[in-house]
Scaffold this motif. Structure first.
Motif, PDB file in Angstrom:
ATOM      1  N   TYR B 171       0.838  -1.207   0.000  1.00 37.77           N
ATOM      2  CA  TYR B 171       0.000   0.000   0.000  1.00 37.77           C
ATOM      3  C   TYR B 171       0.872   1.255   0.000  1.00 37.77           C
ATOM      4  N   SER B 172       1.992   1.195   0.716  1.00 37.90           N
ATOM      5  CA  SER B 172       2.851   2.385   0.740  1.00 37.90           C
ATOM      6  C   SER B 172       3.466   2.599  -0.641  1.00 37.90           C
ATOM      7  N   ALA B 173       3.871   1.513  -1.285  1.00 37.05           N
ATOM      8  CA  ALA B 173       4.416   1.646  -2.645  1.00 37.05           C
ATOM      9  C   ALA B 173       3.338   2.173  -3.591  1.00 37.05           C
ATOM     10  N   LEU B 174       2.136   1.667  -3.403  1.00 40.10           N
ATOM     11  CA  LEU B 174       1.012   2.116  -4.234  1.00 40.10           C
ATOM     12  C   LEU B 174       0.710   3.590  -3.956  1.00 40.10           C
ATOM     13  N   SER B 175       0.713   3.951  -2.679  1.00 38.18           N
ATOM     14  CA  SER B 175       0.434   5.341  -2.307  1.00 38.18           C
ATOM     15  C   SER B 175       1.445   6.275  -2.960  1.00 38.18           C
ATOM     16  N   ARG B 176       2.673   5.833  -3.003  1.00 34.51           N
ATOM     17  CA  ARG B 176       3.715   6.667  -3.604  1.00 34.51           C
ATOM     18  C   ARG B 176       3.379   6.926  -5.074  1.00 34.51           C
ATOM     19  N   GLN B 177       2.959   5.875  -5.766  1.00 33.94           N
ATOM     20  CA  GLN B 177       2.622   6.042  -7.186  1.00 33.94           C
ATOM     21  C   GLN B 177       1.363   6.878  -7.370  1.00 33.94           C
ATOM     22  N   ILE B 178       0.436   6.760  -6.440  1.00 31.89           N
ATOM     23  CA  ILE B 178      -0.774   7.589  -6.529  1.00 31.89           C
ATOM     24  C   ILE B 178      -0.371   9.056  -6.351  1.00 31.89           C
ATOM     25  N   GLY B 179       0.493   9.286  -5.365  1.00 31.59           N
ATOM     26  CA  GLY B 179       0.965  10.653  -5.122  1.00 31.59           C
ATOM     27  C   GLY B 179       1.696  11.225  -6.329  1.00 31.59           C
ATOM     28  N   LEU B 180       2.411  10.366  -7.039  1.00 34.51           N
ATOM     29  CA  LEU B 180       3.155  10.815  -8.212  1.00 34.51           C
ATOM     30  C   LEU B 180       2.259  10.922  -9.444  1.00 34.51           C
ATOM     31  N   GLY B 181       1.030  10.488  -9.310  1.00 39.23           N
ATOM     32  CA  GLY B 181       0.108  10.571 -10.443  1.00 39.23           C
ATOM     33  C   GLY B 181       0.229   9.421 -11.426  1.00 39.23           C
ATOM     34  N   GLN B 182       1.035   8.421 -11.096  1.00 36.64           N
ATOM     35  CA  GLN B 182       1.183   7.278 -12.006  1.00 36.64           C
ATOM     36  C   GLN B 182      -0.009   6.327 -11.904  1.00 36.64           C
ATOM     37  N   VAL B 183      -0.553   6.239 -10.704  1.00 37.69           N
ATOM     38  CA  VAL B 183      -1.701   5.357 -10.489  1.00 37.69           C
ATOM     39  C   VAL B 183      -2.891   6.215 -10.081  1.00 37.69           C
TER      40      VAL B 183
ATOM     41  N   ILE C 130       8.673   4.266   1.727  1.00 41.25           N
ATOM     42  CA  ILE C 130      10.107   4.334   1.458  1.00 41.25           C
ATOM     43  C   ILE C 130      10.237   4.176  -0.046  1.00 41.25           C
ATOM     44  N   SER C 131      10.914   5.100  -0.675  1.00 36.56           N
ATOM     45  CA  SER C 131      10.993   5.052  -2.142  1.00 36.56           C
ATOM     46  C   SER C 131      11.942   3.938  -2.567  1.00 36.56           C
ATOM     47  N   ARG C 133      12.219   0.876  -5.572  1.00 38.21           N
ATOM     48  CA  ARG C 133      11.633   0.254  -6.758  1.00 38.21           C
ATOM     49  C   ARG C 133      11.518  -1.253  -6.579  1.00 38.21           C
ATOM     50  N   THR C 134      10.489  -1.812  -7.157  1.00 40.85           N
ATOM     51  CA  THR C 134      10.336  -3.259  -7.130  1.00 40.85           C
ATOM     52  C   THR C 134      11.565  -3.900  -7.765  1.00 40.85           C
ATOM     53  N   GLY C 135      12.154  -4.842  -7.011  1.00 39.67           N
ATOM     54  CA  GLY C 135      13.260  -5.597  -7.586  1.00 39.67           C
ATOM     55  C   GLY C 135      14.619  -4.961  -7.369  1.00 39.67           C
ATOM     56  N   SER C 136      14.656  -3.773  -6.779  1.00 39.97           N
ATOM     57  CA  SER C 136      15.954  -3.113  -6.634  1.00 39.97           C
ATOM     58  C   SER C 136      16.521  -3.264  -5.232  1.00 39.97           C
ATOM     59  N   ALA C 137      15.839  -4.061  -4.403  1.00 40.52           N
ATOM     60  CA  ALA C 137      16.249  -4.144  -3.001  1.00 40.52           C
ATOM     61  C   ALA C 137      17.493  -4.997  -2.822  1.00 40.52           C
ATOM     62  N   ILE C 138      18.278  -4.645  -1.812  1.00 41.68           N
ATOM     63  CA  ILE C 138      19.427  -5.457  -1.438  1.00 41.68           C
ATOM     64  C   ILE C 138      18.948  -6.626  -0.582  1.00 41.68           C
ATOM     65  N   ASP C 139      19.837  -7.560  -0.289  1.00 40.53           N
ATOM     66  CA  ASP C 139      19.434  -8.716   0.509  1.00 40.53           C
ATOM     67  C   ASP C 139      18.878  -8.260   1.858  1.00 40.53           C
ATOM     68  N   ALA C 140      17.837  -8.958   2.271  1.00 40.08           N
ATOM     69  CA  ALA C 140      17.095  -8.536   3.454  1.00 40.08           C
ATOM     70  C   ALA C 140      17.952  -8.477   4.709  1.00 40.08           C
ATOM     71  N   PRO C 189      16.441   1.866   9.658  1.00 36.78           N
ATOM     72  CA  PRO C 189      17.550   2.376   8.839  1.00 36.78           C
ATOM     73  C   PRO C 189      17.143   2.569   7.362  1.00 36.78           C
ATOM     74  N   GLN C 190      16.256   1.701   6.888  1.00 36.48           N
ATOM     75  CA  GLN C 190      15.842   1.820   5.490  1.00 36.48           C
ATOM     76  C   GLN C 190      15.137   3.139   5.209  1.00 36.48           C
ATOM     77  N   GLY C 191      14.492   3.676   6.250  1.00 31.34           N
ATOM     78  CA  GLY C 191      13.683   4.867   6.033  1.00 31.34           C
ATOM     79  C   GLY C 191      14.417   6.171   6.304  1.00 31.34           C
ATOM     80  N   LYS C 192      15.657   6.060   6.776  1.00 31.19           N
ATOM     81  CA  LYS C 192      16.381   7.267   7.168  1.00 31.19           C
ATOM     82  C   LYS C 192      16.640   8.240   6.009  1.00 31.19           C
ATOM     83  N   PRO C 193      17.027   7.751   4.815  1.00 28.90           N
ATOM     84  CA  PRO C 193      17.407   8.713   3.772  1.00 28.90           C
ATOM     85  C   PRO C 193      16.344   9.776   3.488  1.00 28.90           C
ATOM     86  N   GLU C 194      15.072   9.421   3.580  1.00 27.89           N
ATOM     87  CA  GLU C 194      14.064  10.438   3.282  1.00 27.89           C
ATOM     88  C   GLU C 194      13.261  10.824   4.527  1.00 27.89           C
ATOM     89  N   LYS C 195      13.926  10.715   5.656  1.00 29.76           N
ATOM     90  CA  LYS C 195      13.296  10.974   6.946  1.00 29.76           C
ATOM     91  C   LYS C 195      12.725  12.392   7.048  1.00 29.76           C
TER      92      LYS C 195
END
Lengths: 258, 647, 253
Positions: B171-183, C130-131, C133-140, C189-195
């Protein structure tokens, strides 16, 4: 939005202003109370304290007064803005209201604040500006010799340094029953306002967590009581006759306390 | 209808990689010209909409709830499997694949399951990066626990709210895209039909649930990720709004439906309390680690326990039948879901059930409390015990819990090929809405894995492939002015008006309940030829009565929950029949599908691999006409079928 | 048990609403509160009246859809639960129960007890992510997260977005909701960059939606079905002050 405009326009920014001005006011109240309590030491002590305050350079004195006034003004102004916004956020109220846990103090901040404001205006008019109509201000009381360490302080010319007779002014003021009553109610409300405001300040500034929440709530309550007891003791002592306008009696009291 | 599963050639472990390389791609600057419609905002739909939006496609996403964050994926408790082997206990992609195929009783497609296991690790990486607060060890690394049907600890979890946390991540990923106007998000919208143009799915008809407006939405392809159909049973662990409408209307437009009779009955739910009940609540399977399941030995004691004239704690040890421990000594109380559920039903059918309705068995913690102390038990299950007490008013520390099986998940769904594309080109189905990965029984912690695999890691590729095949010239070609939209919209409007015009005497809810009773009785934990035939006839009669006597109050052009319900119940009334037909056709027992005619001497499910190793795929042939059955043969090259034994 | 219900009825956002009184004769004490409303609706349908519209979905306390104020308390008298988890045995035979919707300007009433809570979604869209992209994540396991931090983030993440905090707050403030998401993502820590960017954007969105301010009543946390603690709000304030202060000296978002 720039940081400066944000602090005046966002809800959190406004709350931060309230918290910061709140700190100033909370500390002022403490200092004020400590000064007032000198009345128990004796007329000379409190009069000397008043002398020191007044002998500050006028610019500094007025700067402090102005600063306090601005703080109080901002505190009130932000409270008004936030209250308006909050009212607007709930145009229709519940048909049946209920409260789960909010303290009485927290729910009456606005009312206690308004009454306190009225009191402060009266208080300044009463003791600082001395312009309350109907009160008898005995001009002869205004000046008494300054006494420090049990000795009258003399100017180089050998003339005693004169100062305001705060002691007698307070005693005379509190001998009027309704003044004392209003004063007691006001410091009671101040206690409530502080007991919530104190820990709330830390919350707003983000300086509170789960462990400190309880501690700060308790500290707020303790602080409120401290201020209440400190301030309330004076009119009570006056009403009870423990402090009298006659300096000898206060000296007797000092002896008694020893 | 021709079924082409499009399983790529080559060894199992290389199929997906090869396929990804061979698939068509869409140039990033061309992606914005395509419009993808995603129906549903749960793990599969939300993840797909977010990922496609991120890639640059224009996406419209629909959900019936007031926010995409409320999709029913949120209710999953236990966890999500992934072949990370962080525990160094011998897990691997191959093992996860094997466990899932075996757990599904060899009725799932190998290639799909292998891909699922293959992408499982990336799901965990993705979720952690999104800020999903999975449980961790003191060293800061991820914690795991073990789950049913596996001998390794590969389940990642976030307290008892794993589904919620994963959904909130999507949902957070989706929300981000909604905010960006993509979705563009359409909350409180319900898809009521799919629109085909030249045989391809090019749009949907949806009802704005707030205004009642019937809306047309055109796109270059459509994804339905609308969940399962467990609510056909009326009482289930599903949310109230879960429905089969999107899937079923797609079926009626030409999308084949696969294995509708494969439903999962979860053994540990709080028993039904009475007629006014609307919902069954699941108690985590983990309780079976310490609780002992029993019923009294004789019907007299059972009767006393039902009426409350006897306290269960007063039943002496030799008058108790710990039936799971007796029947399955090696797995005991931890026997798999389908087997445990059936055993409880058998006990209750024999008149040994407890609870006031006679439909309940004890889950007793007396011995565990005696052994480990109440404090330890409280630490392990405190919140579950509290939840139980909140719902039933009984204190499980003092009296044994009562549990009974309840419908929990549906393995069947819209038939899809390897690309998750249905038999309608351009119509994709993902998550619980499709049939592909769980066969006849789903293992715990696999539903979340499948939903996210489909949404994050499969659809973004296969939709690109479809759009690429269509070519850029086709992008955005179909608009809502197309005559096909007129026709489908008219169907939808007519149906709504018809429902409102009946003005009968009986509420839609009453019909739903009666349907649920029928399905539970004849197409629940034990099914028989006679029962199913009877059910089909009774469902038809009930359907006829519904269209004659349902009362739908209110109007079409307002928020009207009763109208929504009536539409969903109408679809369940048709779908229920399809389910029974499938169960009747599948003349074997496998996984959650238990035909009483096919059991071993000691009452275990008896699979018939020679005649039924296929996916039962149904094609709609017209209103009140028998659907046509197609068979997609299942070949097991790697995981050779064997008998599932838990003795 | 027999109950008298006073239910808020309102046709739509354009019309005024009022409390209507209904009497239910036979309600099982094993029923949940929402099942009791189901019974009421069945009765209303049978009588040819319009049933009461109310939001509900999972009925197991996790989706956050149900949203009723019962006798002035959002989600009813029990702490730490949603309305769907409230059972009728909590009430007495003969009780009168007042049922109202969430009341706040950012939650306009759609019909009866149904409100529009999309303002919460707007806050989330502003920065509740947290911005990545799908598939761009490092190992958990690449970034270890200390257990106390993970637990704290989970405490915050438990929020179900039901809006009871707003409904209970005498200022209709959304601070608890906003702070829960900020606290979850900003502490990891994952969320810090755009805190900093996150907290500024989410607070702006919250204010724009027209929610009131926080005066530390604590009612929000007291009615919260997931018992999100007030220190999340302190964390929000702290992060906001830090971000705003930083923004004086440098660009933060």
């Amino acid at each position: 939005m720039s940081a400066l405009s944000a602090i005046f326009t966002t809800t959190i920014g406004r709350k931060v202003i309230m918290a910061l001005t709140g700190i100033v006011l909370v500390l002022f109240v403490l200092g004020h109370m400590a000064g007032n309590l000198l009345i128990f030491v004796g007329p000379d002590a409190i009069n000397a304290y008043a002398y020191q305050l007044h002998s500050m350079p006028a610019a500094l004195l007025w700067a402090i007064r102005l600063f306090l006034l601005v703080c109080a003004g901002l505190h009130i102004w932000m409270a008004v803005l936030l209250t308006i916004a909050s009212r607007r956020a709930r145009p229709q109220s519940y048909q049946q209201e209920a409260t789960v846990q909010a303290s009485y103090a927290s729910r009456t901040m606005r009312m206690s604040g308004i009454i306190l404001l009225a009191f402060i205006v009266f208080h300044i008019a009463h003791y600082t500006a001395r312009i309350v109509p109907g009160m008898e201000y005995d001009q002869s009381l205004v000046e008494v010799p300054l006494v420090q360490g049990g000795e009258v302080v003399l100017k180089s010319s050998g003339v005693p340094v004169m100062t305001f007779d705060v002691h007698t002014m307070m005693v005379q003021g509190f001998q009027v029953w309704w003044v004392s009553l209003f004063y007691l109610i006001a410091v009671g409300l101040l206690c409530m306002h502080l007991s919530h405001g104190f820990s709330s300040m830390f919350q707003t500034l983000g300086l509170r967590n789960r462990i400190w929440e309880v501690r700060l709530n308790r500290a707020g309550l303790a602080y409120g009581w401290l201020i209440f007891l400190g301030f309330a003791s004076i009119p009570l002592a006056v009403m009870a006759g423990m402090i009298q306008a006659d300096p000898s009696s206060s000296i007797a009291l000092v002896e008694l306390l020893k | 209808m021709k079924l082409d599963s499009k399983i790529p050639a080559g060894p199992l472990s290389e199929k997906w990689s090869n396929h990804k390389f061979k698939m068509k791609l869409v140039n990033p600057s061309n992606r914005r010209k395509y419009h993808v419609i995603v129906v549903g905002s749960g793990l599969a739909g939300g993840a797909a909409a977010a990922s496609l939006g991120e890639m640059g496609y224009k996406v419209s996403c629909f959900c019936y709830q007031d926010s995409p964050r409320r999709a029913h994926s949120i209710a999953a408790q236990g966890g999500i499997n992934a072949a990370k082997n962080y525990q160094n206990d011998g897990d691997s992609v191959h093992r996860l694949f094997y466990d899932t195929v075996k757990g599904g009783d060899y009725r799932a497609r190998e290639a799909n399951v292998y891909r699922l296991a293959e992408v499982s690790s990336a799901i965990i990486d993705q979720c952690v990066a999104q800020g999903v607060p999975f449980a961790r060890e003191y060293g800061g690394l991820l914690a795991n626990r073990s789950f049913g049907g596996a001998q390794v600890a590969r389940t990642f979890y976030a307290r008892g709210q794993t589904g919620q946390q994963l959904l909130l991540g999507a949902y957070s990923a989706l929300s981000r895209q909604i905010g960006l106007g993509q979705v563009k998000m359409y909350n409180r919208h319900e898809m009521l039909d799919v629109v085909k143009v030249d045989g391809h799915a090019k749009g949907i008809i949806a009802r704005n649930l707030v205004t009642g407006q019937i809306e047309r939405h055109a796109g270059d392809c459509v994804v339905i990720a609308t969940g399962g159909y467990g609510n056909v049973f009326f009482l289930s662990t599903n949310a109230q709004g879960c429905n089969v409408t999107a899937a079923y209307r797609s079926y009626k437009r030409g999308a084949a439906f696969a294995n509708p009779c494969f439903t999962q009955i979860h053994p540990t739910c709080i028993p039904v309390h009475g007629d006014q009940q609307s919902k069954l609540t699941l108690m985590s399977e983990s309780l079976r680690n310490d609780g002992r399941i029993w019923v009294p030995n004789d019907t007299e004691t059972a009767k006393k326990l039902r009426t409350g004239s006897m306290n269960p704690n007063d039943v002496p040890e030799d008058a108790r039948d710990y039936f799971l421990e007796r029947k399955y000594p090696s797995f005991g109380n931890l026997a798999p879901r389908d087997i445990s559920s059936r055993a409880a039903k058998e006990a209750c059918d024999a008149g040994l059930g407890v609870a006031s309705t006679g439909l309940g068995v004890y889950l007793d913690f007396r011995d565990a409390i005696k052994r480990d102390g109440e404090q330890t038990i409280k630490e392990r299950y405190g919140n579950l015990f509290d939840m139980y007490q909140c719902i039933t008013g009984d204190n499980p520390y003092q009296v044994p819990m009562m549990i009974y099986p309840a419908v929990h998940y549906t393995m069947g769904g819209v038939w899809v090929d390897y690309n998750l594309e249905t038999t309608i080109p351009g119509l994709f189905a993902a998550g619980e809405a499709n049939f592909s990965d769980h066969g006849a029984n789903r293992l715990g912690a696999s539903a979340l894995m499948q939903g996210l695999a489909d949404g994050y890691f499969v659809l973004p590729y296969t939709i690109g492939n479809y759009l690429g095949e269509q070519g850029i010239a086709a992008a955005g070609k179909v608009t809502t002015d197309a005559p096909e939209f007129d026709a489908v919209e008219k169907d939808v409007r007519d149906r709504t008006e018809r429902l409102l015009a009946i003005k009968g005497k009986t509420s839609a809810r009453t019909f739903h309940k009666r349907l649920g009773d029928l399905i539970w009785e004849y197409c629940g934990m034990a099914r028989s030829k006679e029962g199913l035939e009877k059910a089909i006839a009774e469902i038809q009669a009930l359907r006829e009565e519904f269209w004659r006597d349902v009362r739908v109050p209110g109007e079409a052009d307002e928020l009207n929950p009763e109208l929504e319900r009536a539409g969903r119940v109408a679809d369940f009334l048709e779908f229920g029949e399809l389910m029974c037909r499938d169960a009747l056709m599948r003349d074997e027992s496998c996984g959650g599908h238990f035909r009483v005619e096919h059991q071993t001497e000691d009452g275990e499910a008896k699979r018939d691999d020679i005649n039924f190793s296929f996916v039962g795929v149904w094609e709609f042939k017209g209103e009140n006409v028998e659907p046509a059955l197609h068979r997609e043969a299942l070949d097991f090259e790697v995981a050779k079928p064997s008998v599932r034994s838990y003795k | 048990m027999k109950l008298t219900l006073k239910v808020w009825r309102q046709k739509n956002n354009q019309t005024l609403g009022r409390l209507e009184t209904y009497v239910l004769e036979e309600v099982s004490e094993d029923s949940s509160f929402l099942e009791m409303l189901d019974i009421l609706n069945e009765q209303l349908i049978a009588d040819g009246q319009t049933p009461v519209a109310f939001d509900h979905d999972c009925r197991e306390g996790i989706c956050g859809m149900c949203s009723l104020t019962i006798n002035g308390i959002p989600h009813g008298p029990d702490g730490g639960t949603t309305v769907c988890q409230l059972h009728m045995r909590r009430f007495n035979d003969g009780d009168t129960i007042t049922i109202e919707p969430w009341r706040a300007r950012p939650f306009p009433i759609i019909k009866d007890l149904v409100t529009d809570r999309s303002s919460f979604d707007h806050i989330m869209q502003a920065g509740g992510f947290i911005s990545v992209r799908t598939g761009s994540a490092i190992d958990a396991n690449e970034i270890p997260v200390p257990k106390p931090v993970a637990d704290y983030a989970m405490d915050a993440a438990a929020c179900i977005g039901c809006g009871a905090c707003v409904a209970a707050c005498k200022n209709a403030s959304a601070m608890l909701f906003t702070s829960a998401k900020v606290a979850q993502l900003n502490s990891l820590p994952q969320g810090k960059p755009e805190k900093d960017r996150r907290v500024l954007a989410m607070v702006n969105a919250m204010d724009e939606a027209g929610f009131g301010s926080c005066t530390n009543y604590g009612e929000c946390s007291a009615v919260c079905p997931k018992e999100i603690p007030l220190d999340m709000i302190a964390k929000l304030n702290r992060d906001y002050i830090v971000a705003q202060t930083k923004s004086i000296f440098t660009k933060v978002g």
